[in-house]
Write a protein that holds these residues in place. Sequence first.
Motif, mmCIF file in Angstrom:
data_model
loop_
_atom_site.group_PDB
_atom_site.id
_atom_site.type_symbol
_atom_site.label_atom_id
_atom_site.label_comp_id
_atom_site.label_asym_id
_atom_site.label_seq_id
_atom_site.Cartn_x
_atom_site.Cartn_y
_atom_site.Cartn_z
ATOM 1 N N GLY A 67 0.810 -1.216 0.000
ATOM 2 C CA GLY A 67 0.000 0.000 0.000
ATOM 3 C C GLY A 67 0.839 1.260 0.000
ATOM 4 O O GLY A 67 0.523 2.232 -0.700
ATOM 5 N N ILE A 68 1.938 1.271 0.778
ATOM 6 C CA ILE A 68 2.815 2.435 0.802
ATOM 7 C C ILE A 68 3.504 2.621 -0.548
ATOM 8 O O ILE A 68 3.644 3.748 -1.045
ATOM 9 C CB ILE A 68 3.853 2.295 1.921
ATOM 10 C CG1 ILE A 68 3.169 2.307 3.298
ATOM 11 C CG2 ILE A 68 4.886 3.417 1.854
ATOM 12 C CD1 ILE A 68 2.422 3.580 3.607
ATOM 13 N N ARG A 69 3.900 1.517 -1.164
ATOM 14 C CA ARG A 69 4.514 1.613 -2.500
ATOM 15 C C ARG A 69 3.515 2.173 -3.502
ATOM 16 O O ARG A 69 3.839 3.054 -4.313
ATOM 17 C CB ARG A 69 4.997 0.231 -2.939
ATOM 18 C CG ARG A 69 5.589 0.226 -4.363
ATOM 19 C CD ARG A 69 5.931 -1.170 -4.827
ATOM 20 N NE ARG A 69 7.055 -1.719 -4.101
ATOM 21 C CZ ARG A 69 6.969 -2.658 -3.175
ATOM 22 N NH1 ARG A 69 5.784 -3.139 -2.837
ATOM 23 N NH2 ARG A 69 8.035 -3.124 -2.580
ATOM 24 N N LEU A 70 2.290 1.651 -3.457
ATOM 25 C CA LEU A 70 1.238 2.107 -4.357
ATOM 26 C C LEU A 70 0.974 3.598 -4.166
ATOM 27 O O LEU A 70 0.844 4.358 -5.137
ATOM 28 C CB LEU A 70 -0.026 1.294 -4.074
ATOM 29 C CG LEU A 70 -1.138 1.272 -5.112
ATOM 30 C CD1 LEU A 70 -0.643 0.631 -6.405
ATOM 31 C CD2 LEU A 70 -2.325 0.483 -4.572
ATOM 32 N N ALA A 71 0.901 4.032 -2.905
ATOM 33 C CA ALA A 71 0.630 5.440 -2.605
ATOM 34 C C ALA A 71 1.767 6.331 -3.078
ATOM 35 O O ALA A 71 1.540 7.426 -3.598
ATOM 36 C CB ALA A 71 0.413 5.615 -1.101
#
Length: 362
Positions: A67-71
């Motif tokens: 999720g952090i990578r996606l964000a």
Amino acid sequence: MLIPRRFQRTSVALSVLLIFFLLDIRIVFCVINLGAEVFCNRLPGLTQKQREMCKTSPDAMVAVGDGIRLATEECKYQFRHHRWNCTGIENPSSFGHVVVVGSREAAFTYAISSAGVAYAVTASCARGNISACGCAPGPKMREPGPSGWKWGGCSVDINYGIRFARKFMDAREFEGDERSLMNLHNNKAGRKAVKLNLFTECKCHGVSGSCTMKTCWKTLPNFRQVGDSLMKKYYKAKPVAATSAQPGPRGLDAQRKPKKVNLVLKKGRIPVKKMPKKSELVFLQMSPNYCERDLASGSLGTVGRACNRTSKGMNGCNMMCCGRGYNTHQFTKTEQCRCKFHWCCEVTCDTCSEKTEEYTCK
């Protein structure tokens, strides 16, 4: 330059989340197999609540990293033509400085991060990668579908994803000051954006391909749709101020019952008695112009940034370079062209050269 303690706390917490982004997912799986307790205890900066969640749900921690990578990728895409373009947020040593000011950019960063974690955890549930969740329960009888179709299939368990993201992401905001309230509000707006952008997918049933009946379920959109939605909210973000919800207690009660603080909208510099909507992004301070490097305000400057000489928008050299001018770089690109196939069996090509120019801010 010394950074206030509440901003240092924010910097540490955000840096820890970026550890999940920087770690290779295969390494995380290996660590989980070796022992979640050892892995979670060795991660610096986690709050006690986050550490307990890490121990009890190590499979979800992998989704947090996703999720952090996606964000981060979405943030860079949305701000690719802006003076502040999310550069540096993947670096744990500088991420906290980038969002140190309670600005619109900080609001978007928190919202997209919370949305990314909620989105990734929900997607991981749908794939069966998290043991504690799976398909969402069907809607109640008072929510029937249109005539000709019924609920079925495997709807994504968005409520579990939102709950997990709320517990994990909000756990770092424990001080109760105005910046924590701002972060909590934007975290919630980010999660809400994911839920509001769910869409219904259907499969037809019937004789000879007819669609006399459809089975439908809720599924996640492309994360770009969530990013676009939050970007619109970024432009419409509301300035807020912290205010007491009620008069503070007096005497000994003042030490036992601290005043409850809420965020209210501002008109100019004057707070008004109106709370922002839950779906809105909010900020406390005006953004710096991001022209010059100033880590204390979260500005990395625009020196060396690429710009478009003919554009009149934010990515134009005049706007991007803040009137400092730009450097012109000329390149000659050589490649094969006008290739022809000759029977049999040979391909001949000409060599073509093309001159291009690139512009970077002084």
